[in-house]
Each structure stands twice: as C-alpha cells, then as structure tokens.
Design a protein around this motif. Structure first.
Motif, short mmCIF file in Angstrom:
data_model
loop_
_atom_site.label_atom_id
_atom_site.label_comp_id
_atom_site.label_asym_id
_atom_site.label_seq_id
_atom_site.Cartn_x
_atom_site.Cartn_y
_atom_site.Cartn_z
N THR A 241 0.84 -1.19 0.00
CA THR A 241 0.00 0.00 0.00
C THR A 241 0.88 1.24 0.00
O THR A 241 1.78 1.36 0.83
CB THR A 241 -0.94 0.02 1.22
N ILE A 242 0.61 2.15 -0.94
CA ILE A 242 1.40 3.37 -1.09
C ILE A 242 0.51 4.56 -0.74
O ILE A 242 -0.53 4.77 -1.37
CB ILE A 242 1.93 3.53 -2.52
N HIS A 243 0.90 5.32 0.26
CA HIS A 243 0.20 6.54 0.64
C HIS A 243 0.94 7.73 0.04
O HIS A 243 2.15 7.87 0.23
CB HIS A 243 0.13 6.68 2.16
N TYR A 244 0.23 8.59 -0.67
CA TYR A 244 0.87 9.73 -1.30
C TYR A 244 -0.06 10.93 -1.27
O TYR A 244 -1.26 10.81 -0.98
CB TYR A 244 1.30 9.40 -2.74
N GLY A 245 0.50 12.09 -1.54
CA GLY A 245 -0.29 13.31 -1.52
C GLY A 245 -0.02 14.16 -2.73
O GLY A 245 1.07 14.15 -3.28
N VAL A 246 -1.05 14.89 -3.15
CA VAL A 246 -0.96 15.83 -4.26
C VAL A 246 -1.29 17.22 -3.71
O VAL A 246 -2.30 17.39 -3.03
CB VAL A 246 -1.94 15.45 -5.39
N PHE A 247 -0.45 18.22 -3.99
CA PHE A 247 -0.61 19.54 -3.39
C PHE A 247 -1.32 20.53 -4.31
O PHE A 247 -1.83 21.54 -3.85
CB PHE A 247 0.74 20.12 -3.00
N LYS A 248 -1.31 20.25 -5.62
CA LYS A 248 -2.00 21.10 -6.58
C LYS A 248 -2.70 20.22 -7.61
O LYS A 248 -2.25 19.11 -7.88
CB LYS A 248 -1.01 22.03 -7.30
N ARG A 249 -3.79 20.72 -8.17
CA ARG A 249 -4.47 19.96 -9.22
C ARG A 249 -3.50 19.69 -10.35
O ARG A 249 -2.82 20.61 -10.85
CB ARG A 249 -5.68 20.75 -9.75
N ALA A 250 -3.39 18.42 -10.75
CA ALA A 250 -2.38 18.07 -11.74
C ALA A 250 -2.66 16.67 -12.29
O ALA A 250 -3.45 15.90 -11.73
CB ALA A 250 -1.00 18.09 -11.10
N LYS A 251 -1.98 16.38 -13.38
CA LYS A 251 -1.95 15.01 -13.89
C LYS A 251 -0.98 14.23 -13.01
O LYS A 251 0.17 14.65 -12.83
CB LYS A 251 -1.49 14.99 -15.34
N VAL A 252 -1.44 13.13 -12.46
CA VAL A 252 -0.66 12.38 -11.48
C VAL A 252 -0.36 10.98 -12.01
O VAL A 252 -1.24 10.28 -12.50
CB VAL A 252 -1.41 12.28 -10.14
N GLY A 253 0.88 10.59 -11.91
CA GLY A 253 1.29 9.24 -12.24
C GLY A 253 1.99 8.59 -11.06
O GLY A 253 2.79 9.24 -10.39
N LEU A 254 1.65 7.35 -10.78
CA LEU A 254 2.33 6.58 -9.73
C LEU A 254 2.81 5.30 -10.40
O LEU A 254 2.00 4.47 -10.83
CB LEU A 254 1.38 6.28 -8.58
#
Length: 311
Positions: A241-254
């Motif tokens: 399980t990977i917990h991550y955060g996004v700080f601004k609206r964006a295209k996100v890749g993990l």
C-alpha cells in the motif's frame, strides 16, 4: 507555504501517527532513505582519495553482488541515485566502482574479492549488496569502516571518494572522516544504517556530481507538488500500500520501476485534486523478489520516490 499545503502536511503527519505508520517512516529516515532530497550538496572528495589498495580493471558486478553469499561479515545493502549538480537531472549509465576491506580489515590485492563496478539504471539508481567492511590500523588508530567509490558519469570527470557509517567510534579520530568543512568535508558521506526485516543492514548514499542526464526537477519539488510519504509493509510479499499526496491539481502518475529501470507497474495515471490518496500494488507472483522504486510523477515530472523490497 500556503494554508492548504500546511493543512495537508499537518493532516498527513496526524494520519501517519494515527495509522501506526511512524515506525516505518522513522526506519526509512534512519536508513538515509531518500524520502526527500533535503539538500543538494555536491559529493565531496575524500582526504585520502583512492588510497593504496585500488586494483585496475575490476569486474562488473553480477546480480548486484559485491560480496559472495558465503563472505564472512554482516550483510549490507547500499543503494542511491546519481544526480547532477543542481539535482535537476538524474544520470543513467554512470559507472559506480566500489571496493573495500573484508570483515577482518584486509584487502584482496591479488584478485577481485569485494571489488567491482555497477552502472546506474535508466532512472539513475544503483544498488549493491556486500558486507560491512572491517577496520584496520592506520598508524596508531583504526580507520573507520568505509567503502571506496570511483564515480564516472558519461562524458564528465571522475570523482573518487569514500563512504562512512554513522555511529562509528573511529570517525572522530580519523584524519579523513572527521573533516566537517571544505573540499574534503565528509559530513554528507556518513550515512545511517538500519536493519531490514531480513536482518540485513540498509543505507542510502545519493551522489551529486558534475554531469548531464534526464530531467527530474529541483530538489524541493516534493514540497510544492506532491510526495510519497509512506509504503507498507516494506519489505512486502504479495501486496503493498502506497500513501501519497498531491498539493495542486495536476496530472498524477504513480509508477513502479525495477532495479534496471524498467517500468513494471502503473498504479495511477489521471488528473487529481489536492488531497491525500493511496494505491495498492499486487504484483504478479512471477515478478522476481528484489528491490523496486515507487515514483510519483506530477505533470509527467518525477518529483519523489521510495525504495521497496519484494520478498
């Protein structure tokens, strides 16, 4: 720092404590894991340089093994990433040539035991498994445990240095390891080690050197764009399980890379709002055990990563 980001970081910290994730996070920090590139200091030369025990034309490591499985001593894994001087690019195909003494403090000067080189992969990472070097007398005192490095990025000058380990009681009296400023400052070359679930010591040594590579962004992108703040369990067997955060609206890749730099999984590829998220990775049972890197991309720019181990 914006109010939204302050709130996010505060909530992230509280969530980490509430979920009982603090011990893993502390272990990563103790290991020198690259949860963040807090500074971007150029890797320094060592006062003793190459030393008297280098052997030319070392072999390329097989299976990332510097020490054979039956080599006496405490097993240890060192990994890291090679970056340019601004930490804005990682540098693939860098030669990382390493050698060190055996458990008794002796060098093999007739063959290539505990000598060899590896190359950074397509993501700029390197890794090798060995044993913790023994100490040997240097005059009237013992040299601290250390590993010699020759780092050669493609098309740029070579850097020769040495790596030391936190808590070594021989460091304060050593002419090289005790230097804390200037050309031979060893401060950022003394790394912490932590014992993983398999009883193997692990440490991270990121190298900052003159070179050109592939854009990865500045060293503080994870503070303004997003970060991977916890992975569990680590090591893992069948599910991570990977917990991550996004700080601004964006295209996100993990994404997940193997040690060679090949992409082995895409866990997220979509536009997301500022928030905390998690993803689950259940790799195919045929995927080999070993080290992998979970990387967070914001608008196609890699901003953060953590190392994970599949057992």
């Amino acid at each position: 720092m914006t109010k939204d980001r302050r709130t996010f970081l505060k909530n992230t910290a509280l969530a980490t404590l509430g979920l009982g994730l603090g011990s893993s996070a502390k272990a990563e920090a103790a290991a020198g894991q690259p949860t963040s590139l807090i500074t971007c200091d150029r890797t320094t030369l060592d006062y003793y340089g190459e030393g008297p025990f280098y052997t030319e034309n070392p072999p390329m490591l097989e299976g990332n093994q510097l020490a054979e499985s039956d080599e006496p001593g405490e097993r240890m894994i060192i990994s890291g990433r090679v970056l340019n001087l601004s930490c804005s690019e990682f540098i693939p195909n860098t030669v990382v040539d390493v050698w060190h003494a055996d458990n008794d403090g002796a060098y093999d000067n007739n063959g290539y035991k505990l000598r060899g080189f590896t190359l950074t992969n397509e993501q700029g990472f390197y890794l090798f498994e060995t044993i913790k070097p023994g100490k040997y007398l240097n005059g009237n005192s013992f040299r601290p445990s250390h590993i010699h490095y020759k780092i050669t990025p493609p098309g740029f000058p070579q850097l020769i240095t040495q790596l030391y380990f936190a808590g070594d009681d021989s460091i304060p009296g050593d002419a090289a390891a005790s230097i804390t400023s200037g050309t031979y400052d060893a401060s950022n070359r003394i790394i912490s080690l932590t014992e993983n679930a398999n009883g193997v010591l692990e440490g991270t040594f990121d190298i900052v050197i003159n070179g050109e590579g592939i854009a990865v962004g500045t060293n503080d992108l994870h503070l303004s764009k997003g970060m991977v703040y916890q992975v569990s369990p680590n090591p893992f067997t069948s599910e991570l399980t990977i917990h991550y955060g996004v700080f601004k609206r964006a295209k996100v890749g993990l994404v997940v890379f193997d040690l060679v730099g090949r992409q082995v999984a895409v866990l997220e590829d979509s536009e997301k709002l500022p928030e905390k998220y998690y993803a689950t990775w259940q790799p195919d049972s045929a995927l080999p055990s070993g080290h992998y890197f979970v990387a967070l991309k914001i608008n196609d720019l890699q901003v953060h990563y953590l190392k994970v181990v599949k057992v």
